[in-house]
Every structure is written in C-alpha cells, then in structure tokens.
Design an enzyme around this catalytic site. Structure first.
Site, short mmCIF file in Angstrom:
data_model
loop_
_atom_site.label_atom_id
_atom_site.label_comp_id
_atom_site.label_asym_id
_atom_site.label_seq_id
_atom_site.Cartn_x
_atom_site.Cartn_y
_atom_site.Cartn_z
N ASP A 1 0.91 -1.16 0.00
CA ASP A 1 0.00 0.00 0.00
C ASP A 1 0.94 1.19 0.00
O ASP A 1 1.54 1.51 1.04
CB ASP A 1 -0.89 0.01 1.25
CG ASP A 1 -1.89 1.17 1.24
OD1 ASP A 1 -2.98 1.03 1.81
OD2 ASP A 1 -1.57 2.24 0.66
N HIS A 2 1.06 1.82 -1.12
CA HIS A 2 2.15 2.79 -1.24
C HIS A 2 1.98 3.99 -0.31
O HIS A 2 2.94 4.70 -0.03
CB HIS A 2 2.35 3.22 -2.70
CG HIS A 2 1.27 4.11 -3.24
ND1 HIS A 2 0.13 3.63 -3.83
CD2 HIS A 2 1.16 5.46 -3.27
CE1 HIS A 2 -0.63 4.64 -4.21
NE2 HIS A 2 -0.03 5.76 -3.89
N HIS B 1 -6.13 2.34 1.28
CA HIS B 1 -5.45 3.56 1.71
C HIS B 1 -6.12 4.23 2.89
O HIS B 1 -5.47 4.56 3.89
CB HIS B 1 -5.38 4.59 0.57
CG HIS B 1 -4.59 4.13 -0.61
ND1 HIS B 1 -3.52 3.27 -0.51
CD2 HIS B 1 -4.72 4.42 -1.92
CE1 HIS B 1 -3.02 3.06 -1.73
NE2 HIS B 1 -3.73 3.73 -2.60
#
Lengths: 504, 313
Positions: A195-196, A258
C-alpha cells in the site's frame, strides 16, 4: 518505521564491536529484483526511478534487476526503457552505464513453465529473489503458481519474496481465496502486500508524532477529540484505468486500503515495539473494532456518487460515463464517503469521517484530527474554533497544528493560526518517494510497511456489507459536478454532528 | 470560452512574488475575491487597495462583461515597520460574459486553510444568485449598499427584504455601511453610560441626520432592536442632510427642549451633549475602509446585531 531512510543504528546484538554506535545502513543481502509487468506504467513512473535512487544512495550492494514480460525486447531495449524512465525523474543523470549493465530482460509468458525456467537461470544461485508483480490482479495466481513450480516457493531452500500491488481481491471472499492460494506457495513472511501510502514520509511520521512525543498522547482520545476527518481527493479522472475502475469503484480502490490504513495509524494503540508484527497487530485491532454498519443505517452513514461534466483546474472535463472505456450506464461510484465508529475505550463515540473521490477541486490527502472546543468561550469575538492537527500527506507533506491566538491590538479578539511543519523545507534533504522506502523494505525482508493477510481480510469484512448494500441500491448513487468536492448529500455525514467537511 | 489555467497562474504568481518581494514576507492571511463588472472594477479595487501594506492577502479580481477574456497574476509588496514584506497576490480573471463570477473558475485559486472573503459589487438585487459559491467557498460576503446610488424609502425596504431573505440562504455577510457606522453607534451609546442609562426609560423620539439614507435606516433599525427590550414606544425619524455636514442624532425625552445630541466631527471625534446639558468630546474608533477591511480579514465574522437591525428597518 520512524527511522531516517535508509539508516538504522544497529542494536547491540550486532556481534561486531567496531560496528557498535555507527549509523550503518540497512542493506539487503545479494538479491535479484524481478519485475513482472516491466513494460507497464507503474514500473516506468515509479519502480525504476525508485530503484535507481536506492542505487545512487549506495543502499544496494550485490544486485541485479530483471524485467519479465511478453514484449519481444532485448536487454538493450529494456535498458533503454529504464534509462528513459530514470532520466524522466532525474534529468541531471548523465551516465547510467554501470547501473544499466546490471539490468536484463527475460521475455516470457506467465503461463509458460519454460519462461520460469529461463527466469530462474537468469537469477542464478546464491541470491534472494524478490518478485515484484506490477501486473493486473488476475495474473497474481498464475505467476505465483509458475514461480512455485520453478523452485521459488516456501518448500524450496531458495529465499524468495513476492510483492503484490492492490487490489487484493474485490471482496473478502476473493481476498481470502487469493491469500489462501498464495499461502500454499509462500510463507506469510514472504508475501508483501503493498500500500504505497504507507511508504509516504508523512504517513510514517504519524507514528513518530504520536509515540515519539509525550505531549499528544494524553489528549489522543474521545475526551479531547471531537472527530477525525480523512480525505483522499484527486483532481484527475479515471484516465486510462477505466477497465479496472469499472469493476472497482472508489470504495474498493481507495477506502478498503489507503483510507483504512490511515485510519488505523491515527487510531491505533502504541505497539510494544516497532517490529512488523507488533505494528500490524495493533492495526488489526482497530479494523476489528470498527462498528459494523447495519443495513438500516447505510443511507445515514455512507454516501456514494459519480462525477458529471465540470470544470477542473481550468479545463472542462467529461462526465465519468463519457470517459473512454466506461459503460454509458455505469453505476460505478467515483466518490465514496463513510462515517464510522471504533468501539474501543479510546475512541468510543468519536466519529471518523472518510471521503475519497475523483475529479475533486484539488489533489489532497490528509488526516485532520479535530479537537473539542474549550469548555468556556472567554474570547467570543474571534475567528476561532477547536484546535486541529492536520497530517498533510499530499501535496506538500507535513503537518499543521491550528491554535487560537490573540490578534495584535488593544482588543481581546482571537484568530486561528497555523503552526506548520513542511517536509519540503523543514529538513535539508528531500523526502524519498514512497516506493523507495517500500522497495528497500521488501528487499530487506522488512514487512512493517506492508499489510498482512488478516488486516486485508478484516478490512474487507467491514467493506463487504457496504458494497452489498450499494449494489442492492439501498444507498442511491448521487452525482456531483467535476470540480466540486463531492455531492451535497455528503454534507450530511459531518452535518449529523453539526460539522462540515474541510474545504478543498 | 477559455478558462484560466490554474497551475500556470500559480506558477506565474510564484514568479511575480519572488521578483517583487525582497527578503522575508509575512504569510498570507486571507483570500479576498472581488466580483464586479469590468467597468466598475477600478472602484472596487480602490477600496481593496487601502489594505495594501496592512495585511498580506491574495486578491482575486473577478470581472465580468469585459472586452475580452484574460487572466494573469501579479504581486506587489510594501514593507511593514519590522521590514517584512506585506504582499498582495493579485489574480485577474476577466470574461466577456459572467463566467469570471463562477466559483468553479476561481475556487481553486483560493488559498486553502485561510479565511475567504467575497466583496460583492454586482448589486444587492443580484445577491440571491450567489448560492453554492457563497455558502460553500466563502466565509464572509462583504456588501456595500450605500455605494449603489442614492436611496429612497422604497429602495431601502427592497434592500432590507432581499438581505433578510438572502442571509438565510447564503450565510454570513457584512455590510460596509454598518461597519462604518460603528463610530456613530459608539458615540450614541456613550450618551447613556453610567448614571445616564436611566434616561433611556424616558426617551421618546430620535432624529437621525446624515448623508446616506441606507445607513440612517440601519441606525434606526439598530436603535429599535436594542431599545425594544426597554419596552419603549419610540419615534425614530431619519433625514438626509447636506453632504458637508456629518452625522448627527437628536434625542428627545419628555419635550422638545428636553433633549440630548451627538454630533460627529470631521476630526473623527464626537461631541456629546447630555440631557443635563453637560458636554463632552470623545475619541471615536476610526472607521476608515482600511481599518474595516483589516478587522474583517483578521476575524471574518458577521455582526449578529446587524441582522437584528435589518429586521427592524
């Protein structure tokens, strides 16, 4: 999680007395990074530049980079793509010869065993293999299967890891199926679900801020916090991702991962240590403590909407339904907003409102913690309200504390002012891209910033009923003009406790 | 129709600011959007220019019915006493029609997290057309009915009705005429401070004189709304006078000879004549346009007394 990139003071368990006290870099062991989907947009825009940056920083010792794909590229073709990608991000870089000499390409098919055999030969022996799957999700299983048949599985002596991008399924059932499939072939500790957002400096700073400063922890609870507002808004539309987005929508694309990760970081208890599992255990507790939304309250606590034609940043943009690749009768939401509660001692009764959308007025990702107002208004004549602490994730990473102060002059009027910290100017160094940190962690087998299987499934357990209610039409699909911060109906979420969304 | 390229304008603004500002500058304190017809823009700008050097503001000059479409950014700074730049970030958007007024055109140019004030120079009669933008993008709308030509009783009542209706829909607004009248209200209130307060019970008639009928009616409304609680049956009359004269108020108690008065002087002081014929000259808070705008920038709040006064016009 809170250590400066990429240094870590080695603990005394290091047996080298000369190393003690030295800020030695965390270094991956000799590895091969294999990128599936090497010709894709993510690899070009993010992965290659991030990897190059690590190389420039001297964070990598013994390595090679292998691209894998169906395109009939030679090594030179692949190197040329990487060069363009790096120079796009780092225009001043002139000579990449040495870097590129360690990059090679394997042409192959994910369904072809011979391709994996060729890949294995290119990886060679004595290296850890890190497989980055920058591919559509439907390819995860065939690739995992192919790798495990080629000697890269939990039953093999070779050390290998697999990095996969979201989405992890489109539902809890799909996520569980994918997890089960992967776990038959790889250990959980070898699966890195990216999950950047977790790689972003400000996101990592949430933990440092909360647990590195004694000042805020005593007020980080329902006694002092009025509500928490999390926003991830984009000014862009669906762009070239219509095929994926039509099946996903904002709820699956952004909220399930996110926004929930941000929620967990701001709400979690302090872990006993900053090991990967200790942190993830605390996040999991938050996900499990989310109060399920019953069907009867779905219209009150959830809002979905789709953008129609409007003006965004000076350009007229089409409706979602008129975008290329989108069904003209699409019911996919491009905006989602929720009001959720966490049933815990710390957060009982505190609303958490979350929103995300495309074609909003600005690109903003932030967490705003709204504190309760002072119990007595001693200074009524002012532009002031309860204090706020805002973690700004993008643009301009940083954080801001809003305080009421006296306006200079002879009266007692007050005004809200901000105390800002900007990563862009607060330190002399540039913040690394999120992918730099995440790639380094995957190469170093540190899963702290990656999501664990049970986290993913717990998030889906909360999201699935919402999705089901929306699909049954229990919550109408509203519409909003592109360039506006969502539908007016979304105002009812904070309106239920007499507040408004922060202006975008 | 062309629309301004937001990113380009922000870049242009940054460049202009860098060129103009020497040394350190004060942080922006608010965004101020001015909606005006192209032909009246200069008048609106003159008002806002009084703020130059006092508060750093991003000013959006939004002009409709212009000869052509244009958009540009500029910056100007003045040094304050501590040698810091107090800058205006000026953004100009002109359209041939009314597109420049649309919030979707200029909304992204507002500085986030700072108060937003909107100076409405398109006429009170048009105020009802400002719906979404006025409620969602703006913290305070500034109006100036006094500048909309001379008034008669009909126009005063029409304005009153419009403003009362609009204030329910659009959110808080601030009437510059009301703000300017602060000194006069202050002076009037001083007539009844301390022991003099008991005279209020016997007040029967008030005559207000001044230049602007709208302001006079506002003052009358104010008196009625404040004194209603006293259960007084009060006769309040307004009269316009020669522009060379300042505002005056004559307050009558039991007879025409039993009176008090307030007279505003050109030096910014007030001359009070109490009921017992004693007099006093008092200092009054300055109400220049610059100071009014400064105060509103610092705390963009609507005065609840204003709405009460409006209701009693």
């Amino acid at each position: 999680m809170f250590e400066s990139k990429p240094y870590r003071i080695l603990q005394s368990m290091n047996t080298n007395p000369l190393a003690e006290g030295l800020p030695l870099r965390r270094r991956p062991r000799p590895f091969s990074l294999i990128v599936f989907g090497a010709s894709g947009d993510l690899a070009f825009r993010k992965l290659f530049p991030a990897f190059f940056s690590l190389y420039k920083e001297g964070a990598l010792d013994d390595w090679n980079l292998i691209g894998f794909g169906r395109r009939p590229w030679s090594d030179e073709d692949f190197r040329s793509v990487i060069e363009r990608s790096v120079k796009d991000s780092y225009p001043r870089e002139q000579d990449l010869t040495v870097f590129l000499s360690q990059c090679s390409y394997v042409r192959g098919d994910i369904d072809d065993d011979a391709s994996y055999a060729e890949l294995a030969r290119n990886i060679g022996q004595g290296r850890e293999a890190v497989f980055y799957l920058s591919v559509p999700p439907e390819q995860y299983m065939p690739i995992a299967d192919g790798l495990s048949h080629s000697g890269f599985s939990k039953d093999s002596e070779r050390v290998s890891r697999i990095v996969i991008e979201k989405p992890f399924g489109r539902s809890g059932a799909e996520a569980a199926e994918l997890n089960a499939f992967l776990l038959k072939r790889f250990d959980e500790s070898s699966i890195f679900r990216i999950d950047h957002y977790l790689g972003k400096e400000t996101v990592q700073n949430i933990a440092v801020f909360r647990f590195g400063n004694a000042l805020f922890e005593p007020v980080w609870n329902s006694r002092y916090v009025s509500y928490v507002e999390i926003t991830v808004s984009e000014s862009v539309g669906v762009e070239k991702r219509a095929a994926y987005y039509e099946k996903s929508g904002a709820l699956r694309d952004m909220v399930q991962n996110h926004l929930f990760q941000l929620l967990a970081l701001v709400a979690m208890e302090a872990p006993s240590s900053f090991s990967a599992d200790a942190v993830r255990d605390e996040k999991l507790k938050i996900f499990r403590a989310l109060r399920p939304i019953p069907d009867s309250l779905m219209p009150e606590q959830t809002v979905r909407a789709q953008y129609v034609e409007g003006l965004v940043e000076g350009s007229i943009v089409p409706s979602y339904r008129d975008e290329a690749g989108v069904d003209p009768a699409s019911m996919t939401e491009t905006y989602a907003a929720l009001k959720v509660y966490i049933d815990s001692w710390r957060w009982s009764g505190v609303p958490f409102i979350l929103r995300t959308g495309k074609r909003m007025p600005r690109r903003v990702s932030e967490i705003a913690v709204h504190f309760k107002e002072a119990p007595l208004k001693l200074f009524p004549q002012g532009w002031s309200s309860g204090n706020k602490l805002v973690f700004r994730i993008q643009p301009e990473e940083g954080l801001t504390l809003y305080l009421n102060t006296k306006i200079p002059g002879l009266s007692d009027r007050s005004r809200m002012v901000s105390m800002d910290f900007l990563y862009g100017t607060g330190f002399g160094s540039v913040s690394p891209d999120a992918y730099e940190r995440l790639i380094l962690d995957a190469l170093s087998a540190d899963g702290t910033l990656y999501t664990r299987r049970d986290e993913v499934e717990a998030c889906w357990a909360f999201i699935d009923p919402i999705r089901a209610a929306w699909d049954k039409g229990k919550v109408p699909l509203n519409f909003y003009e592109a360039g506006r911060p969502g539908p007016s109906e979304a105002g009812l979420l904070p309106g239920s406790f007499d507040k408004k969304w922060r202006r975008l | 129709m062309s629309y301004p390229d937001i990113k380009h304008m922000e870049q242009e603004l940054r460049a202009a600011l860098q060129e103009t500002a020497a040394g350190s500058t004060r942080a922006m304190s608010a965004s101020l959007a001015i909606l005006s017809e192209y032909q009246h823009a200069e008048q609106a700008d003159t008002l806002v220019d009084t703020l130059m050097g006092r508060r750093p503001v991003r000013v959006l000059h939004l002009r409709g019915n212009a000869p052509s479409f244009s958009s540009r950014a500029a910056a100007r700074c003045a040094m304050d006493r501590q040698s810091r730049g107090v800058c205006f970030e000026d953004i100009y958007i002109e359209s041939t029609g009314t597109e420049a007024y649309e919030g979707r055109v200029w909304g992204s140019l507002l500085v986030r997290e700072l108060p937003v004030l909107l100076l409405w120079k398109l006429g009170i009669e048009q105020l009802a057309s400002c719906t979404y933008d006025c409620t969602e993008r703006v913290d305070l709308i500034l109006i100036d009915p006094s500048s909309e030509g001379s008034h008669d009783t009909d126009s005063v009542e029409r304005f009153r009705d419009i403003l009362l209706e609009v204030s329910e829909e659009t959110g808080p607004f601030c009437d510059l005429a009301w703000e300017k009248s602060l000194s006069f209200r202050y002076a009037l209130s001083r007539l009844f401070e301390g022991d003099q307060a008991q005279n209020l019970k016997e007040l029967q008639k008030v005559v207000l004189t001044g230049i602007d009928l709208w302001t006079l009616h506002l003052l009358a409304g104010w008196l009625r709304s404040r004194l209603n609680t006293q259960e007084l049956s009060l006769d309040i009359q307004v009269q316009t006078t020669d522009p060379s004269l300042m505002e005056q108020a004559f307050l009558y108690f039991n007879s025409d000879s039993d009176k008090a008065s307030v007279c505003m002087n050109k030096d910014g002081r007030g001359h009070l004549v109490f009921r017992d014929a004693s007099t006093r000259d008092i200092s009054l808070p300055e109400q220049s346009p610059a100071l009014i705008l400064e105060r509103l920038i610092d705390a963009p709040l609507a005065d609840p007394l204003y709405r009460e006064a409006l209701k009693m016009i």
